[in-house]
Scaffold this motif. Structure first.
Motif, short mmCIF file in Angstrom:
data_model
loop_
_atom_site.label_atom_id
_atom_site.label_comp_id
_atom_site.label_asym_id
_atom_site.label_seq_id
_atom_site.Cartn_x
_atom_site.Cartn_y
_atom_site.Cartn_z
N HIS A 109 -0.26 1.88 -2.66
CA HIS A 109 -0.74 1.96 -1.29
C HIS A 109 -0.47 3.37 -0.78
O HIS A 109 0.15 4.18 -1.46
CB HIS A 109 -0.03 0.92 -0.40
N HIS A 111 0.33 6.02 2.92
CA HIS A 111 0.74 6.19 4.32
C HIS A 111 0.06 7.46 4.80
O HIS A 111 -0.03 8.44 4.03
CB HIS A 111 2.27 6.36 4.42
N GLU A 121 5.70 10.18 4.33
CA GLU A 121 7.02 9.59 4.66
C GLU A 121 8.10 10.57 4.22
O GLU A 121 8.91 11.03 5.03
CB GLU A 121 7.15 8.23 3.97
N HIS A 134 2.14 5.68 -2.78
CA HIS A 134 3.29 4.98 -3.37
C HIS A 134 2.83 4.00 -4.44
O HIS A 134 2.03 3.10 -4.16
CB HIS A 134 4.06 4.22 -2.29
N THR A 213 10.39 1.39 2.76
CA THR A 213 10.26 2.15 4.01
C THR A 213 9.65 1.31 5.14
O THR A 213 9.40 1.81 6.23
CB THR A 213 9.36 3.39 3.82
ZN LIG Z 1 4.92 2.97 0.96
#
Ligand SMILES: [Zn+2]
Ligand SMILES: NS(=O)(=O)c1ccc(C(=O)NCc2c(F)c(F)c(F)c(F)c2F)cc1
Length: 275
Positions: A109, A111, A121, A134, A213
């Motif tokens: 996925h 972010h 992140e 990720h 996270t």
């Molecule tokens: Zn993630």
């Protein structure tokens, strides 16, 4: 961003109330300062082995979208109602690097931010990238992802920074599927996607002990953050930002800024696999 709403919940500053781990000793993400990382010659090269038949589908889970992989052997996950599937011969696995044993890819996925100056992140010397990928793996010494997620050595996530540049053809198949999963809870089939095609040329990495996270923020992740970013174009970023946090029939809220900011290092060591 403070208390700003992220549809389906409040922002990272509110998580400690329900998830005390939010202030734990090994939280993620962190700011990586390359000059303060320790080169560790004993760190092995990362080895990723991929089986094309493993991809299962792509889902808008209300806080990101994820591409899921077949990671279990029970028949329900592989049998369709009519035609039985052959048992998957092998999985998409991660070995080597800072981990011992075999970790199985469950999903990947991203972010990202509402504009190009934020979204990742992890940060590098305080610099935010517009997006971060990720790839989530779990230790096959445990019976399932859920069990592994509770163990200190249960998970390994490979993080890849994305920087604004030329359009990345490797992302196109993922981007083309986003129209079908605009709102929370939507999923569609997604087959034969090789996640290795998303990796940069170099597999040099930083590694440290951290956590999920997003809630429940479990401290079970060995983080492996690659040094070399991959590219994404402004138009491709815009496609990510066209997704919605919200479900059908809800007031629409664009899926942006779905990142947790860096957390205190609390004395942890960050090791580098390269000089
Ligand atoms: Zn993630
Ligand atoms: N951004 S990241 O650190 O890479 C990250 C990776 C995976 C998950 C996740 O799987 N959440 C749902 C989830 C859990 F959080 C569990 F603890 C569990 F046991 C699950 F089965 C599960 F699906 C959350 C964050």
């Amino acid at each position: 961003r403070g208390e700003q709403r992220r549809a389906g919940g409040l922002g990272p500053d509110t998580w400690a109330a329900d998830f005390p781990l939010a202030n734990g000793p090994r939280q993620s993400p962190i700011n990586i300062i390359p000059k303060e990382a320790h080169y560790d010659p004993s760190l092995k090269a990362l080895k990723i082995r991929y089986d094309p038949s493993n991809t299962k589908g792509i889902l808008n889970n209300g806080h990101s979208f994820q591409v899921d992989f077949v990671d279990d052997t029970d028949s329900s996950s592989q049998q369709t109602s009519t035609v039985p599937h052959p048992v998957i011969l092998y999985y998409t696995t991660l070995t080597g690097g800072p981990i011992s044993g075999v970790y199985r890819l469950k999903q990947f996925h991203f972010h990202w931010g509402g504009s190009d100056n934020r979204g990742s992140e992890h940060t590098l010397n305080g610099i935010k990238f517009p997006c971060e990928l990720h790839l989530v793996h779990w230790n096959t010494k445990y019976p399932s992802f859920g069990e592994a997620a509770e163990k200190p050595d249960g998970l390994a996530v490979v993080g890849v920074f994305l920087k604004i540049g030329a359009a990345n053809p490797r992302l196109q198949k993922v981007l083309d599927a986003l129209d079908a999963i605009k709102t929370k809870g939507k999923q569609t089939t997604f087959a034969n996607f090789d996640p290795k095609t998303l990796l940069p040329g170099s597999l040099d990495y930083w590694t440290y002990e951290g956590s999920l996270t997003t809630p429940p923020l479990l401290e079970s992740v060995t983080w492996i953050v690659l040094k070399e970013p991959i590219s994404i174009s402004p138009a491709q970023m815009a496609k990510f930002r066209s997704l919605l946090f919200t479900g059908d029939g809800e007031a629409p809220c664009y899926m942006v800024d779905n990142y947790r900011p860096p957390q205190p290092l609390k004395g942890r060591l960050v090791r580098a696999s390269f000089k």
